[in-house]
Write a protein that holds these residues in place. Structure first.
Motif, PDB file in Angstrom:
ATOM      1  N   LYS A   2      -6.809 -10.025  -4.939  1.00 22.43           N
ATOM      2  CA  LYS A   2      -5.371 -10.321  -4.921  1.00 22.43           C
ATOM      3  C   LYS A   2      -4.639  -9.619  -6.064  1.00 22.43           C
ATOM      4  CE  LYS A   2      -5.357 -14.673  -2.406  1.00 22.43           C
ATOM      5  NZ  LYS A   2      -4.926 -16.081  -2.422  1.00 22.43           N
ATOM      6  N   GLU A   3      -5.274  -9.550  -7.227  1.00 23.77           N
ATOM      7  CA  GLU A   3      -4.670  -8.842  -8.359  1.00 23.77           C
ATOM      8  C   GLU A   3      -4.544  -7.355  -8.059  1.00 23.77           C
ATOM      9  OE1 GLU A   3      -7.396  -9.816 -11.501  1.00 23.77           O
ATOM     10  OE2 GLU A   3      -6.617 -11.863 -11.719  1.00 23.77           O
ATOM     11  N   ALA A   4      -5.596  -6.762  -7.499  1.00 26.19           N
ATOM     12  CA  ALA A   4      -5.582  -5.339  -7.154  1.00 26.19           C
ATOM     13  C   ALA A   4      -4.565  -5.068  -6.051  1.00 26.19           C
ATOM     14  CB  ALA A   4      -6.974  -4.874  -6.730  1.00 26.19           C
ATOM     15  N   GLU A   5      -4.492  -5.967  -5.077  1.00 27.01           N
ATOM     16  CA  GLU A   5      -3.531  -5.828  -3.985  1.00 27.01           C
ATOM     17  C   GLU A   5      -2.104  -5.844  -4.531  1.00 27.01           C
ATOM     18  OE1 GLU A   5      -3.283  -7.725   0.395  1.00 27.01           O
ATOM     19  OE2 GLU A   5      -3.239  -9.194  -1.243  1.00 27.01           O
ATOM     20  N   ALA A  55       1.219  10.965  -0.537  1.00 28.58           N
ATOM     21  CA  ALA A  55       0.309   9.978   0.058  1.00 28.58           C
ATOM     22  C   ALA A  55      -1.129  10.201  -0.425  1.00 28.58           C
ATOM     23  CB  ALA A  55       0.379  10.050   1.583  1.00 28.58           C
ATOM     24  N   ASP A  56      -1.555  11.459  -0.501  1.00 25.89           N
ATOM     25  CA  ASP A  56      -2.903  11.747  -0.997  1.00 25.89           C
ATOM     26  C   ASP A  56      -3.058  11.330  -2.456  1.00 25.89           C
ATOM     27  OD1 ASP A  56      -3.958  12.694   1.358  1.00 25.89           O
ATOM     28  OD2 ASP A  56      -3.614  14.813   0.884  1.00 25.89           O
ATOM     29  N   ARG A  57      -2.028  11.541  -3.264  1.00 30.91           N
ATOM     30  CA  ARG A  57      -2.103  11.150  -4.674  1.00 30.91           C
ATOM     31  C   ARG A  57      -2.225   9.635  -4.796  1.00 30.91           C
ATOM     32  NH1 ARG A  57       1.543  15.007  -8.348  1.00 30.91           N
ATOM     33  NH2 ARG A  57       0.263  13.966  -9.900  1.00 30.91           N
ATOM     34  N   ILE A  58      -1.487   8.910  -3.962  1.00 33.29           N
ATOM     35  CA  ILE A  58      -1.581   7.449  -3.976  1.00 33.29           C
ATOM     36  C   ILE A  58      -2.957   7.013  -3.460  1.00 33.29           C
ATOM     37  CG2 ILE A  58      -0.694   5.334  -2.924  1.00 33.29           C
ATOM     38  CD1 ILE A  58       2.112   6.712  -3.002  1.00 33.29           C
ATOM     39  N   LYS A  59      -3.413   7.663  -2.388  1.00 34.48           N
ATOM     40  CA  LYS A  59      -4.711   7.332  -1.785  1.00 34.48           C
ATOM     41  C   LYS A  59      -5.852   7.461  -2.793  1.00 34.48           C
ATOM     42  CE  LYS A  59      -7.640   8.907   2.036  1.00 34.48           C
ATOM     43  NZ  LYS A  59      -7.699   9.848   3.163  1.00 34.48           N
ATOM     44  N   PHE A  60      -5.754   8.448  -3.685  1.00 34.89           N
ATOM     45  CA  PHE A  60      -6.817   8.687  -4.654  1.00 34.89           C
ATOM     46  C   PHE A  60      -6.489   8.130  -6.043  1.00 34.89           C
ATOM     47  CE2 PHE A  60      -7.424  12.022  -1.416  1.00 34.89           C
ATOM     48  CZ  PHE A  60      -8.659  11.609  -0.968  1.00 34.89           C
ATOM     49  N   SER A  61      -5.521   7.210  -6.105  1.00 31.53           N
ATOM     50  CA  SER A  61      -5.125   6.616  -7.385  1.00 31.53           C
ATOM     51  C   SER A  61      -6.119   5.532  -7.805  1.00 31.53           C
ATOM     52  CB  SER A  61      -3.727   6.004  -7.272  1.00 31.53           C
ATOM     53  OG  SER A  61      -3.752   4.854  -6.432  1.00 31.53           O
ATOM     54  N   ALA A  62      -6.057   5.176  -9.076  1.00 26.78           N
ATOM     55  CA  ALA A  62      -6.900   4.094  -9.598  1.00 26.78           C
ATOM     56  C   ALA A  62      -6.554   2.777  -8.916  1.00 26.78           C
ATOM     57  CB  ALA A  62      -6.713   3.978 -11.105  1.00 26.78           C
ATOM     58  N   GLU A  63      -5.269   2.556  -8.610  1.00 29.17           N
ATOM     59  CA  GLU A  63      -4.852   1.317  -7.956  1.00 29.17           C
ATOM     60  C   GLU A  63      -5.490   1.181  -6.572  1.00 29.17           C
ATOM     61  OE1 GLU A  63      -1.852   2.204 -11.059  1.00 29.17           O
ATOM     62  OE2 GLU A  63      -2.844   3.392  -9.537  1.00 29.17           O
ATOM     63  N   THR A  64      -5.506   2.269  -5.820  1.00 29.56           N
ATOM     64  CA  THR A  64      -6.109   2.232  -4.489  1.00 29.56           C
ATOM     65  C   THR A  64      -7.622   2.052  -4.582  1.00 29.56           C
ATOM     66  OG1 THR A  64      -4.340   3.586  -3.563  1.00 29.56           O
ATOM     67  CG2 THR A  64      -6.401   3.492  -2.323  1.00 29.56           C
ATOM     68  N   ALA A  65      -8.257   2.751  -5.514  1.00 29.29           N
ATOM     69  CA  ALA A  65      -9.706   2.616  -5.677  1.00 29.29           C
ATOM     70  C   ALA A  65     -10.086   1.183  -6.041  1.00 29.29           C
ATOM     71  CB  ALA A  65     -10.202   3.591  -6.747  1.00 29.29           C
ATOM     72  N   ASP A  66      -9.332   0.588  -6.946  1.00 24.62           N
ATOM     73  CA  ASP A  66      -9.595  -0.795  -7.362  1.00 24.62           C
ATOM     74  C   ASP A  66      -9.387  -1.751  -6.187  1.00 24.62           C
ATOM     75  OD1 ASP A  66     -10.365  -2.527  -9.489  1.00 24.62           O
ATOM     76  OD2 ASP A  66      -8.267  -3.147  -9.731  1.00 24.62           O
TER      77      ASP A  66
END
Length: 148
Positions: A98-101, A22-33
């Motif tokens: 919407k693209e980032a989501e 979960a932390d890795r996903i939380k700090f991913s580029a996808e989440t940041a975007d």
């Protein structure tokens, strides 16, 4: 092959691994975007105005919808909702959000699918894809040829 105690993990180890993932996903580029464009969309005054306009148009359409296609303003109200939605979708912050989501949703779905498939090919994996709704073959479950 039977699972032995040496190959099993206790629940605390599994949960710890889950928190790390979960932390890795939380700090991913996808989440940041996603978070960046969400903030930009939420702060955009044009978006706020269009959302207010959309809600008014939707309310009018829902009133007409109670009577269905027979209401004299049904199609006009529906066209107004669609027009405002198109204007909203044309705003860069909404479009990019919407693209980032979608990218973040795809990442979360892929992770869920990997976890599920590591256990069994028949486990259903939830998706936000409206084409996958309904629990058929595309929902991740095994249909054994009985979809329809």
């Amino acid at each position: 092959m039977a699972v032995t105690e040496a190959h099993t993990l206790d629940m605390s180890a599994i949960l710890l691994g889950s928190y790390e993932l979960a932390d890795r996903i939380k700090f991913s580029a996808e989440t940041a975007d996603y978070l960046y464009w969400k903030q930009r969309k939420d702060a955009d005054e044009e978006v706020r105005q269009l959302v207010r306009e959309f809600l008014k148009a939707k309310e009018l359409f829902e009133e007409c919808e109670r009577f269905g296609h027979f209401h004299p303003n049904y199609h006009e109200a529906l066209d107004r909702v669609k027009a405002v939605q198109d204007r909203l979708d044309a705003v860069e912050s909404v479009r990019r959000f919407k693209e980032a989501e979608k990218r973040l949703d795809d990442l979360l779905h892929d992770v869920s699918e990997i976890i599920a498939r590591s256990v069994s090919d028949t486990i259903k994996v939830p998706s936000n894809d409206p084409l996958a709704a309904g629990g058929g073959c595309s929902s991740g479950g095994s249909c054994s040829g009985k979809c329809g």
